[in-house]
Structure formats: structure tokens, C-alpha cells
Design a protein around this motif. Structure first.
Motif, mmCIF file in Angstrom:
data_model
loop_
_atom_site.group_PDB
_atom_site.id
_atom_site.type_symbol
_atom_site.label_atom_id
_atom_site.label_comp_id
_atom_site.label_asym_id
_atom_site.label_seq_id
_atom_site.Cartn_x
_atom_site.Cartn_y
_atom_site.Cartn_z
ATOM 1 N N ARG A 155 5.285 -0.208 22.361
ATOM 2 C CA ARG A 155 6.317 0.804 21.914
ATOM 3 C C ARG A 155 6.207 0.724 20.025
ATOM 4 O O ARG A 155 6.551 1.336 20.084
ATOM 5 C CB ARG A 155 7.020 -0.600 21.562
ATOM 6 C CG ARG A 155 8.841 -0.736 21.429
ATOM 7 C CD ARG A 155 9.707 -1.790 21.508
ATOM 8 N NE ARG A 155 11.094 -1.229 20.554
ATOM 9 C CZ ARG A 155 10.560 -1.718 18.983
ATOM 10 N NH1 ARG A 155 10.494 -2.075 18.754
ATOM 11 N NH2 ARG A 155 12.225 -0.949 18.757
ATOM 12 N N ALA A 184 18.348 -2.819 16.763
ATOM 13 C CA ALA A 184 18.492 -1.966 17.600
ATOM 14 C C ALA A 184 19.101 -0.905 16.766
ATOM 15 O O ALA A 184 19.474 -0.837 15.535
ATOM 16 C CB ALA A 184 20.255 -1.869 18.647
ATOM 17 N N GLY A 185 18.615 0.083 16.809
ATOM 18 C CA GLY A 185 18.130 1.546 16.163
ATOM 19 C C GLY A 185 17.030 1.806 15.254
ATOM 20 O O GLY A 185 17.441 2.306 13.914
ATOM 21 N N THR A 186 17.080 0.566 14.792
ATOM 22 C CA THR A 186 15.439 0.648 13.991
ATOM 23 C C THR A 186 14.615 1.998 13.989
ATOM 24 O O THR A 186 13.796 2.329 12.529
ATOM 25 C CB THR A 186 14.226 -0.302 14.134
ATOM 26 O OG1 THR A 186 14.085 0.001 15.220
ATOM 27 C CG2 THR A 186 15.153 -1.815 14.217
ATOM 28 N N ARG A 187 14.101 2.956 15.136
ATOM 29 C CA ARG A 187 13.383 3.708 15.272
ATOM 30 C C ARG A 187 14.032 4.782 14.008
ATOM 31 O O ARG A 187 13.608 5.589 13.120
ATOM 32 C CB ARG A 187 13.487 4.413 16.495
ATOM 33 C CG ARG A 187 14.326 5.265 17.159
ATOM 34 C CD ARG A 187 13.986 5.542 18.358
ATOM 35 N NE ARG A 187 13.049 3.816 19.598
ATOM 36 C CZ ARG A 187 12.823 3.786 20.506
ATOM 37 N NH1 ARG A 187 11.817 4.369 20.971
ATOM 38 N NH2 ARG A 187 12.532 2.524 20.782
ATOM 39 N N SER A 242 15.488 -6.925 12.442
ATOM 40 C CA SER A 242 15.988 -5.268 13.179
ATOM 41 C C SER A 242 17.660 -5.858 14.194
ATOM 42 O O SER A 242 17.960 -6.887 13.973
ATOM 43 C CB SER A 242 15.279 -5.536 14.286
ATOM 44 O OG SER A 242 15.083 -6.224 15.598
HETATM 45 P P1 ADP Z 1 15.191 1.252 18.608
HETATM 46 O O1 ADP Z 1 15.410 -0.705 17.223
HETATM 47 O O2 ADP Z 1 14.707 1.836 18.280
HETATM 48 O O3 ADP Z 1 16.775 1.102 19.662
HETATM 49 P P2 ADP Z 1 13.861 -0.370 20.657
HETATM 50 O O4 ADP Z 1 15.675 0.215 21.679
HETATM 51 O O5 ADP Z 1 13.354 -0.431 21.451
HETATM 52 O O6 ADP Z 1 14.231 0.416 19.861
HETATM 53 O O7 ADP Z 1 14.932 -1.882 20.353
HETATM 54 C C1 ADP Z 1 16.060 -2.293 20.580
HETATM 55 C C2 ADP Z 1 16.408 -3.204 19.737
HETATM 56 O O8 ADP Z 1 15.522 -4.868 20.680
HETATM 57 C C3 ADP Z 1 15.364 -3.967 18.186
HETATM 58 O O9 ADP Z 1 15.930 -3.459 17.501
HETATM 59 C C4 ADP Z 1 15.165 -4.852 17.995
HETATM 60 O O10 ADP Z 1 16.401 -5.424 17.423
HETATM 61 C C5 ADP Z 1 15.176 -5.598 19.822
HETATM 62 N N1 ADP Z 1 13.709 -5.947 19.598
HETATM 63 C C6 ADP Z 1 12.893 -5.079 20.528
HETATM 64 N N2 ADP Z 1 11.546 -5.343 20.425
HETATM 65 C C7 ADP Z 1 11.736 -6.155 20.378
HETATM 66 C C8 ADP Z 1 10.908 -7.829 20.865
HETATM 67 N N3 ADP Z 1 9.304 -7.350 20.917
HETATM 68 N N4 ADP Z 1 11.264 -8.709 20.417
HETATM 69 C C9 ADP Z 1 12.860 -9.077 20.047
HETATM 70 N N5 ADP Z 1 13.013 -8.209 20.203
HETATM 71 C C10 ADP Z 1 12.772 -6.999 20.184
#
Ligand code: ADP
Length: 244
Positions: A95, A132-135, A130
Motif C-alpha cells: 500500500r 481516511a484520506g491520508t494520501r 490516520s
Molecule cells: P487513504 O488513507 O489515502 O484513504 P486507504 O483508503 O488505503 O488510504 O485507507 C483508508 C484508511 O484506512 C486509512 O486512512 C487508515 O485510517 C486505514 N488504514 C489503512 N491501512 C491500514 C493498516 N495497515 N492498518 C490499519 N488501518 C489502516
């Protein structure tokens, strides 16, 4: 739980966290937070907390990876083990490798790489918390940190996700919406020119829903651009900071 099942995403026209369909979470941006980096930015997007650090242009190692005509942009997105509910295993995984690549491609089009041949411009994004939306938060912070580092850029890049939850197209998905909603579409763009530099999609939306989502994202990226610009002006307009 399966996607979208048993969750009441929409109640009386509002989302689970009380927002309207076209409403961003609160955003806070601070520029120049790290002393050792050439440029840096701390950014909050709702409950997401991220930091971006930029180094360079500096000598590119290994040398065989240099580009004689332009700088090489490196981007590393990393999630801290304490940034999620359960501890995340430290180190790169599929990821984070994917997000690093997408984020690099999102910011690269605005960087004038030709000015610095044979060098590296390194961008590090660390996710501290984090939701959601971290990217998208990372891309927004990286764009500001690049400007703070004085990297020649044509413009800023702004980023937000749109998606579909409870049958509605909504802006800036939170964790519950992202995890259990029907679709998630992170977008990065040069807001002032409405040029999209990155777009991903998880789930399904119709053509009409995608068009609606793009409109929401464009409006939101204009708002984010103004916040990025204001944060940079705040940093560089005050005589006190200039002396530091
Ligand atoms: P984004 O953060 O860009 O939305 P994702 O859609 O892949 O990317 O992830 C959504 C959310 O899921 C993340 O912001 C985080 O809160 C949670 N998440 C992602 N990877 C993990 C992980 N390995 N363990 C626990 N929570 C995770």
C-alpha cells in the motif's frame, strides 16, 4: 461487515459526522515546522495528522540513477505504527509503495525539474494519525513543503477524495465512509487550471456520479488551494519569520 451493509450513512440529509455531502473536514496547515528540512509542512484534515519534509535539490545517489537533463523526484509515504487503531507493522508494504508512486506522480507535473539536472528532490510524508484520506492530506502537505523548500514550481497541487456512500456522492470521506462505503475516488489537481494530476478509484460509480464527484472535488481543491496559499503567505509575509 460487507461494504455498505447495516450502516446508516445518511440521516436527515447529513452524514455520520454531521457534514453535508459537499463539505470538507476542517483543515489546518502550518509551514516550516522542521528545522533540518529544506521545506516542511504540518497538515490536519479532520482527524488525519501528517507531516511533509522536503530535501534538495541535492546530489543524487546512487549516481547511475541520476538524470543528466533534470532532477529526479523521490517520494516516500509512510504510516507511523501508532497512526492507526491497531498497531501497523512498521516499514514499507504494498500500500505505501503504491501511494508513494501515485503521490509522486501527483506533484511531479508542477516541479520544474529541468533547472536542476543530476540532482534529487526528496519528499517524505509521515502519517502520524490516520482517518481516511491520508494520501490526499499527504499530497497537500507535500505541495506546500516543496514550495517552502524554494523548489521552482509552476503551481501548487491540491488533493481531495470523493466517493459514494448510502447512495449519495460525497466529498472527503472519513474512515467509516471509506471503509464501508460504495466507492472512493482520490483526486489531485492543479486547482487554478482544473488540471488533474492523479486520480484513483476504488469501488463503483456511474458516469453521472463520477461527473458529480469531479465537480465536488474541483470546488474543494479551490478551497484547499486558498488554504495552502494562505499558510505559505503567513510564513513568508511576517518580518519576524523572515529574520528567523
Ligand atoms: P487513504 O488513507 O489515502 O484513504 P486507504 O483508503 O488505503 O488510504 O485507507 C483508508 C484508511 O484506512 C486509512 O486512512 C487508515 O485510517 C486505514 N488504514 C489503512 N491501512 C491500514 C493498516 N495497515 N492498518 C490499519 N488501518 C489502516
Amino acid at each position: 461487515m460487507k461494504k455498505g451493509e447495516d450502516i446508516e450513512f445518511i440521516k436527515e440529509g447529513k452524514r455520520v459526522d454531521g457534514r453535508g455531502f459537499d463539505e470538507l473536514r476542517d483543515i489546518k496547515i502550518e509551514v516550516g515546522v522542521l528545522k533540518r528540512a529544506d521545506g516542511s509542512c504540518y497538515l490536519e484534515l479532520g482527524n488525519n495528522k501528517v507531516i511533509a519534509a522536503v530535501y534538495g535539490p541535492r546530489e543524487m545517489h546512487p549516481r547511475h540513477a541520476q538524470d543528466a537533463k533534470m532532477a529526479v523526484v523521490k517520494f516516500r509515504y509512510n504510516m507511523a505504527p501508532f497512526s492507526v487503531d491497531d498497531r501497523k507493522r512498521p516499514g514499507p508494504d504494498r500500500r505505501s509503495v503504491e501511494i508513494s508512486k501515485v503521490s509522486r506522480e501527483a506533484v511531479e507535473p508542477v516541479i520544474i525539474k529541468e533547472y536542476y539536472p543530476k540532482t534529487a528532490i526528496e519528499v517524505y510524508v509521515e502519517i502520524l494519525q490516520s482517518d481516511a484520506g491520508t494520501r490526499t492530506a499527504g499530497i497537500n502537505a507535500a505541495s506546500v513543503a516543496l514550495a517552502d523548500a524554494g523548489i521552482p514550481m509552476k503551481d501548487l497541487v491540491s488533493s481531495v477524495a470523493v466517493g459514494k456512500v448510502g447512495g449519495e456522492v460525497v466529498l472527503d470521506l472519513n474512515a467509516v465512509e471509506d471503509n464501508y462505503g460504495e466507492a472512493d475516488m482520490p483526486i489531485a489537481m492543479i486547482a487554478r487550471r482544473n488540471v488533474i494530476t492523479a486520480l484513483q478509484m476504488d469501488g463503483r460509480m456511474t458516469k453521472e456520479e463520477i461527473e458529480k464527484g469531479l465537480k465536488l472535488a474541483m470546488n474543494a481543491c479551490h478551497q484547499i488551494y486558498e488554504l495552502q496559499r494562505t499558510a505559505l503567505l503567513k510564513r513568508y509575509d511576517s518580518s519576524e519569520d523572515r529574520a528567523a
